[in-house]
Enzyme design. Sequence first.
Site, PDB file in Angstrom:
ATOM      1  N   ARG A 157       0.816  -1.229   0.000  1.00 31.50           N
ATOM      2  CA  ARG A 157       0.000   0.000   0.000  1.00 31.50           C
ATOM      3  C   ARG A 157       0.845   1.273   0.000  1.00 31.50           C
ATOM      4  O   ARG A 157       0.529   2.207  -0.724  1.00 31.50           O
ATOM      5  CB  ARG A 157      -1.019  -0.013   1.148  1.00 31.50           C
ATOM      6  N   LYS A 201      -4.980  10.623 -18.971  1.00 32.22           N
ATOM      7  CA  LYS A 201      -5.161  11.335 -20.225  1.00 32.22           C
ATOM      8  C   LYS A 201      -3.937  11.135 -21.136  1.00 32.22           C
ATOM      9  O   LYS A 201      -3.578  10.009 -21.413  1.00 32.22           O
ATOM     10  CB  LYS A 201      -5.487  12.796 -19.930  1.00 32.22           C
ATOM     11  N   ASP A 233      -2.695  22.104 -12.182  1.00 32.17           N
ATOM     12  CA  ASP A 233      -3.224  20.957 -12.922  1.00 32.17           C
ATOM     13  C   ASP A 233      -2.811  21.165 -14.377  1.00 32.17           C
ATOM     14  O   ASP A 233      -3.375  21.988 -15.088  1.00 32.17           O
ATOM     15  CB  ASP A 233      -4.750  20.882 -12.782  1.00 32.17           C
ATOM     16  N   TYR A 271     -11.492  21.718 -14.260  1.00 32.72           N
ATOM     17  CA  TYR A 271     -12.075  20.385 -14.374  1.00 32.72           C
ATOM     18  C   TYR A 271     -13.281  20.272 -13.443  1.00 32.72           C
ATOM     19  O   TYR A 271     -13.167  20.467 -12.225  1.00 32.72           O
ATOM     20  CB  TYR A 271     -11.021  19.345 -14.045  1.00 32.72           C
TER      21      TYR A 271
HETATM   22  C1  LIG Z   1      -9.554  13.918 -16.201  1.00 39.49           C
HETATM   23  C2  LIG Z   1      -9.057  15.104 -15.463  1.00 39.49           C
HETATM   24  C3  LIG Z   1      -8.920  15.091 -14.064  1.00 39.49           C
HETATM   25  C4  LIG Z   1      -9.316  13.898 -13.225  1.00 39.49           C
HETATM   26  O1  LIG Z   1      -8.592  12.756 -13.544  1.00 39.49           O
HETATM   27  P1  LIG Z   1      -9.201  11.269 -13.266  1.00 39.49           P
HETATM   28  O2  LIG Z   1      -8.069  10.370 -13.602  1.00 39.49           O
HETATM   29  O3  LIG Z   1     -10.398  11.130 -14.141  1.00 39.49           O
HETATM   30  O4  LIG Z   1      -9.565  11.223 -11.833  1.00 39.49           O
HETATM   31  C5  LIG Z   1      -8.426  16.228 -13.453  1.00 39.49           C
HETATM   32  N1  LIG Z   1      -8.083  17.323 -14.160  1.00 39.49           N
HETATM   33  C6  LIG Z   1      -8.213  17.373 -15.500  1.00 39.49           C
HETATM   34  C7  LIG Z   1      -7.835  18.614 -16.227  1.00 39.49           C
HETATM   35  C8  LIG Z   1      -8.702  16.265 -16.188  1.00 39.49           C
HETATM   36  O5  LIG Z   1      -8.846  16.328 -17.520  1.00 39.49           O
END
Ligand SMILES: *Cc1c(COP(=O)(O)O)cnc(C)c1O
Length: 385
Positions: free
Chosen positions: A53, A204, A179, A106
């Site tokens: 973990r 992504k 982000d 997001y």
């Molecule tokens: C998809 C996304 C997230 C969240 O990611 P997950 O893997 O779906 O939890 C956060 N910020 C942005 C800009 C995203 O495109």
Amino acid sequence: MAESRTWSKASMTAQALGRIDPVTRAIVPPIHVASTYIRDPDNAYSSGFIYGRPDNATIRDTEAVIAMLEEAQAGALLFSSGMAAATACFMALEPGDHVVASAVMYWALRNWLVTEGARWGLEVELAETDDLAKLRAAVRPGRTKLVWVETPSNPLWTITDIAGAAEIAHAAGARLAVDSTCASPFHTRPLALGADIVMHAATKILNGHSDVIAGVLAARERDAYWERIGRIRSGSGAILGPFEAYLLNRGLKTFFVRAAAQARSAATLAERLSHHPLVARVLYPGLPQHPGHDVAARQMENGFGFMLSVQVKGGEQAAIGTAANIRLWKRATSLGGVESLIEHRASIEGPGTPCPPDLLRLSTGIEDPGDLYADLDEALSAAHR
Ligand SMILES: *Cc1c(COP(=O)(O)O)cnc(C)c1O
């Protein structure tokens, strides 16, 4: 001479840092699946691994690649999703702390902040961080502990000046987290621009194949805050699984060629669509008419990313109709994969969204850009017949 040479990030990423398995000399390291490790007769854990973990060697291999990409002195931490990574940054704060976050960001994270984040005791303030004067007015010196910025931000691709935001955050005694999912390390280096933490939904473009949910944080400084984030990952069991970490590492090997092709295609599509008679507006930071273009041109490199949005003439029904008539693009949420995705964003964000109803979000993949344009052109025409 040869030893002092440093290879480019593209070369290092293509070979996952060139690591070779010490036991078999395999060019691809094995996937470590063990949940537990042998304790030595003298009661020590000489390998450093105790239990699955908190840590795992496959996770570490992938973290090392991302830390290299982000020039992260303190390293990187992989999480079970982008949301798990992002929310750990907020859970590492104290109840009562004030945070400022981008108003356009997001959607799921914005929702978490104003519901669960508020229940956690955080005072959350949303600000249009693409306007530094508004960010400056929102931070409270001594009270604000974290400024959270998404750039380019979903789904309007507004651009926040990272260096400017870092200066404002630091002057107020706060950290800056970015982000950078939609910029990716190919286009932006937030830590080099002054950010303290960079976050990616590795789901992504880092993975790039729409088959992994993963998140990552990378940090400049190994301070008490970063260590608390590590304890939160371990304590809440939010570490990524080893199979996902392996898939992510595999996807990363082609990251540079994918990101370059996707950005090239997105730029071509943005340009061509901005002249389309059935398109009211194209949102893409690479277009000179985009409000964030000048800042983007300064802080992004290798182009402007793979994401764009179009506002369709005829409003919401024409936008939904265009998505309905698409054939090559896939009608789905998410972004950054090799397959191009189209989404009527307001439908998934629901009531209260700042997303215009006539907006389609486009995630450009690696298909032939001529095909991608032709498919959109035909779908736009079909929706307007
Ligand atoms: C998809 C996304 C997230 C969240 O990611 P997950 O893997 O779906 O939890 C956060 N910020 C942005 C800009 C995203 O495109």
